[in-house]
Design a protein around this motif. Sequence first.
Motif, PDB file in Angstrom:
ATOM      1  N   MET A   1       0.937  -1.221  -0.040  1.00 42.37           N
ATOM      2  CA  MET A   1      -0.200  -0.145  -0.096  1.00 42.37           C
ATOM      3  C   MET A   1       0.948   1.176  -0.075  1.00 42.37           C
ATOM      4  SD  MET A   1      -2.874   1.257   2.677  1.00 42.37           S
ATOM      5  CE  MET A   1      -4.456   1.526   2.134  1.00 42.37           C
ATOM      6  N   SER A   2       2.002   1.335   0.799  1.00 41.97           N
ATOM      7  CA  SER A   2       2.797   2.404   0.676  1.00 41.97           C
ATOM      8  C   SER A   2       3.340   2.959  -0.579  1.00 41.97           C
ATOM      9  CB  SER A   2       3.979   2.067   1.730  1.00 41.97           C
ATOM     10  OG  SER A   2       3.465   2.104   3.260  1.00 41.97           O
ATOM     11  N   GLU A   3       3.872   1.778  -1.286  1.00 40.51           N
ATOM     12  CA  GLU A   3       4.486   2.006  -2.534  1.00 40.51           C
ATOM     13  C   GLU A   3       3.478   2.621  -3.433  1.00 40.51           C
ATOM     14  OE1 GLU A   3       7.735   2.229  -3.447  1.00 40.51           O
ATOM     15  OE2 GLU A   3       7.968   1.537  -1.289  1.00 40.51           O
ATOM     16  N   GLU A   4       2.103   2.145  -3.582  1.00 38.49           N
ATOM     17  CA  GLU A   4       0.991   2.661  -4.369  1.00 38.49           C
ATOM     18  C   GLU A   4       0.775   4.027  -3.924  1.00 38.49           C
ATOM     19  OE1 GLU A   4      -3.769   2.094  -4.594  1.00 38.49           O
ATOM     20  OE2 GLU A   4      -2.737   0.207  -4.498  1.00 38.49           O
ATOM     21  N   ASN A   5       0.990   4.455  -2.447  1.00 36.94           N
ATOM     22  CA  ASN A   5       0.552   5.769  -2.309  1.00 36.94           C
ATOM     23  C   ASN A   5       1.745   6.787  -2.708  1.00 36.94           C
ATOM     24  OD1 ASN A   5      -1.866   5.110  -0.943  1.00 36.94           O
ATOM     25  ND2 ASN A   5      -0.911   4.763   0.801  1.00 36.94           N
ATOM     26  N   ILE A   6       2.875   6.264  -2.475  1.00 39.85           N
ATOM     27  CA  ILE A   6       3.911   7.207  -3.077  1.00 39.85           C
ATOM     28  C   ILE A   6       3.840   7.514  -4.515  1.00 39.85           C
ATOM     29  CG2 ILE A   6       6.472   7.121  -3.940  1.00 39.85           C
ATOM     30  CD1 ILE A   6       6.983   5.845  -0.771  1.00 39.85           C
ATOM     31  N   ALA A   7       3.315   6.229  -5.415  1.00 42.16           N
ATOM     32  CA  ALA A   7       3.001   6.556  -6.655  1.00 42.16           C
ATOM     33  C   ALA A   7       2.225   7.496  -6.985  1.00 42.16           C
ATOM     34  CB  ALA A   7       3.074   5.199  -7.378  1.00 42.16           C
ATOM     35  N   THR A   8       1.246   7.737  -6.237  1.00 42.54           N
ATOM     36  CA  THR A   8      -0.034   8.522  -6.057  1.00 42.54           C
ATOM     37  C   THR A   8       0.755  10.139  -6.084  1.00 42.54           C
ATOM     38  OG1 THR A   8      -1.550   6.766  -5.641  1.00 42.54           O
ATOM     39  CG2 THR A   8      -2.143   9.307  -5.399  1.00 42.54           C
ATOM     40  N   VAL A   9       1.487  10.043  -4.996  1.00 44.89           N
ATOM     41  CA  VAL A   9       2.050  11.445  -4.763  1.00 44.89           C
ATOM     42  C   VAL A   9       2.829  11.920  -6.031  1.00 44.89           C
ATOM     43  CG1 VAL A   9       3.584  12.752  -3.250  1.00 44.89           C
ATOM     44  CG2 VAL A   9       1.474  11.461  -2.183  1.00 44.89           C
ATOM     45  N   ARG A  10       3.585  10.925  -6.538  1.00 46.98           N
ATOM     46  CA  ARG A  10       4.594  11.481  -7.560  1.00 46.98           C
ATOM     47  C   ARG A  10       3.856  11.929  -8.670  1.00 46.98           C
ATOM     48  NH1 ARG A  10       9.761  10.528  -6.870  1.00 46.98           N
ATOM     49  NH2 ARG A  10      10.565   8.809  -5.704  1.00 46.98           N
ATOM     50  N   ARG A  11       2.599  11.100  -9.146  1.00 46.57           N
ATOM     51  CA  ARG A  11       1.805  11.402 -10.399  1.00 46.57           C
ATOM     52  C   ARG A  11       1.018  12.967  -9.898  1.00 46.57           C
ATOM     53  NH1 ARG A  11      -2.373   7.566 -12.122  1.00 46.57           N
ATOM     54  NH2 ARG A  11      -2.393   8.749 -13.935  1.00 46.57           N
ATOM     55  N   LEU A  12       0.887  13.113  -8.634  1.00 46.37           N
ATOM     56  CA  LEU A  12       0.247  14.399  -8.540  1.00 46.37           C
ATOM     57  C   LEU A  12       1.131  15.498  -8.782  1.00 46.37           C
ATOM     58  CD1 LEU A  12      -2.502  15.765  -7.381  1.00 46.37           C
ATOM     59  CD2 LEU A  12      -1.224  15.903  -5.293  1.00 46.37           C
ATOM     60  N   ILE A  13       2.344  15.537  -8.225  1.00 46.65           N
ATOM     61  CA  ILE A  13       3.581  16.415  -8.366  1.00 46.65           C
ATOM     62  C   ILE A  13       4.008  16.572  -9.681  1.00 46.65           C
ATOM     63  CG2 ILE A  13       5.726  16.979  -7.726  1.00 46.65           C
ATOM     64  CD1 ILE A  13       4.955  16.081  -4.673  1.00 46.65           C
ATOM     65  N   GLU A  14       4.411  15.328 -10.183  1.00 47.76           N
ATOM     66  CA  GLU A  14       4.886  15.547 -11.568  1.00 47.76           C
ATOM     67  C   GLU A  14       3.988  15.929 -12.714  1.00 47.76           C
ATOM     68  OE1 GLU A  14       7.201  11.872 -11.863  1.00 47.76           O
ATOM     69  OE2 GLU A  14       8.526  12.609 -10.237  1.00 47.76           O
ATOM     70  N   SER A  23      -6.772  16.911 -15.931  1.00 48.74           N
ATOM     71  CA  SER A  23      -7.611  15.896 -15.987  1.00 48.74           C
ATOM     72  C   SER A  23      -7.126  14.679 -15.336  1.00 48.74           C
ATOM     73  CB  SER A  23      -7.409  15.249 -17.731  1.00 48.74           C
ATOM     74  OG  SER A  23      -6.162  14.988 -17.917  1.00 48.74           O
ATOM     75  N   LEU A  24      -6.074  14.775 -14.581  1.00 46.39           N
ATOM     76  CA  LEU A  24      -5.725  13.577 -13.624  1.00 46.39           C
ATOM     77  C   LEU A  24      -6.360  13.945 -12.269  1.00 46.39           C
ATOM     78  CD1 LEU A  24      -2.142  12.719 -14.614  1.00 46.39           C
ATOM     79  CD2 LEU A  24      -4.113  11.403 -15.103  1.00 46.39           C
ATOM     80  N   VAL A  25      -6.775  14.968 -12.122  1.00 45.94           N
ATOM     81  CA  VAL A  25      -7.192  15.559 -10.715  1.00 45.94           C
ATOM     82  C   VAL A  25      -8.305  14.566 -10.225  1.00 45.94           C
ATOM     83  CG1 VAL A  25      -8.333  17.203  -9.244  1.00 45.94           C
ATOM     84  CG2 VAL A  25      -6.410  17.748 -10.678  1.00 45.94           C
ATOM     85  N   ASN A  26      -9.077  14.025 -11.445  1.00 45.68           N
ATOM     86  CA  ASN A  26     -10.531  13.461 -10.941  1.00 45.68           C
ATOM     87  C   ASN A  26     -10.094  11.798 -10.685  1.00 45.68           C
ATOM     88  OD1 ASN A  26     -11.806  15.346 -11.578  1.00 45.68           O
ATOM     89  ND2 ASN A  26     -13.061  14.612 -13.164  1.00 45.68           N
TER      90      ASN A  26
END
Length: 145
Positions: A1-14, A23-26
């Motif tokens: 779960m932690s790795e998935e959450n880190i990937a989510t943060v990376r996508r939000l920032i990058e 369009s990724l906000v939703n």
Amino acid sequence: MSEENIATVRRLIEEVCNKGNLSLVNELIADEGVLHDPQIPPVHGTEGYKQFVSMYRSAFPDLHLTIEDLIAEGDKVVCRWTASGTQRGDLPDIPATGKQSTVTGIFISHTSDGKFVESWVNWDTLGMLQNLGVVPRPEQEAVTA
């Protein structure tokens, strides 16, 4: 779960913050998601988040956030970041200055089902205001005797 959450943060920032892909906000922010920033009223939901990102990207078209540290445990992620950009557009109560600013900050996010549910951010707002010349630096103030 932690790795998935880190990937989510990376996508939000990058993707969202750095590239402006709203369009990724939703996909990344829960409909009931809330962003807490002591400088502004809470930002609610996907539309509020889109407006929040748009405001900063309009003011700083070259905005770039660099991830310095990402730490995750369970459903929480902590991100330490550095943001830089040149203010070419207006911010609320701050007309465009044409000046560059670099500041640091940290946010803590609670995620659920791969989406941000609640985030708390603290960043060097005073440093940004000083960089933009809106607030004088202590050494710029006149010394009176």
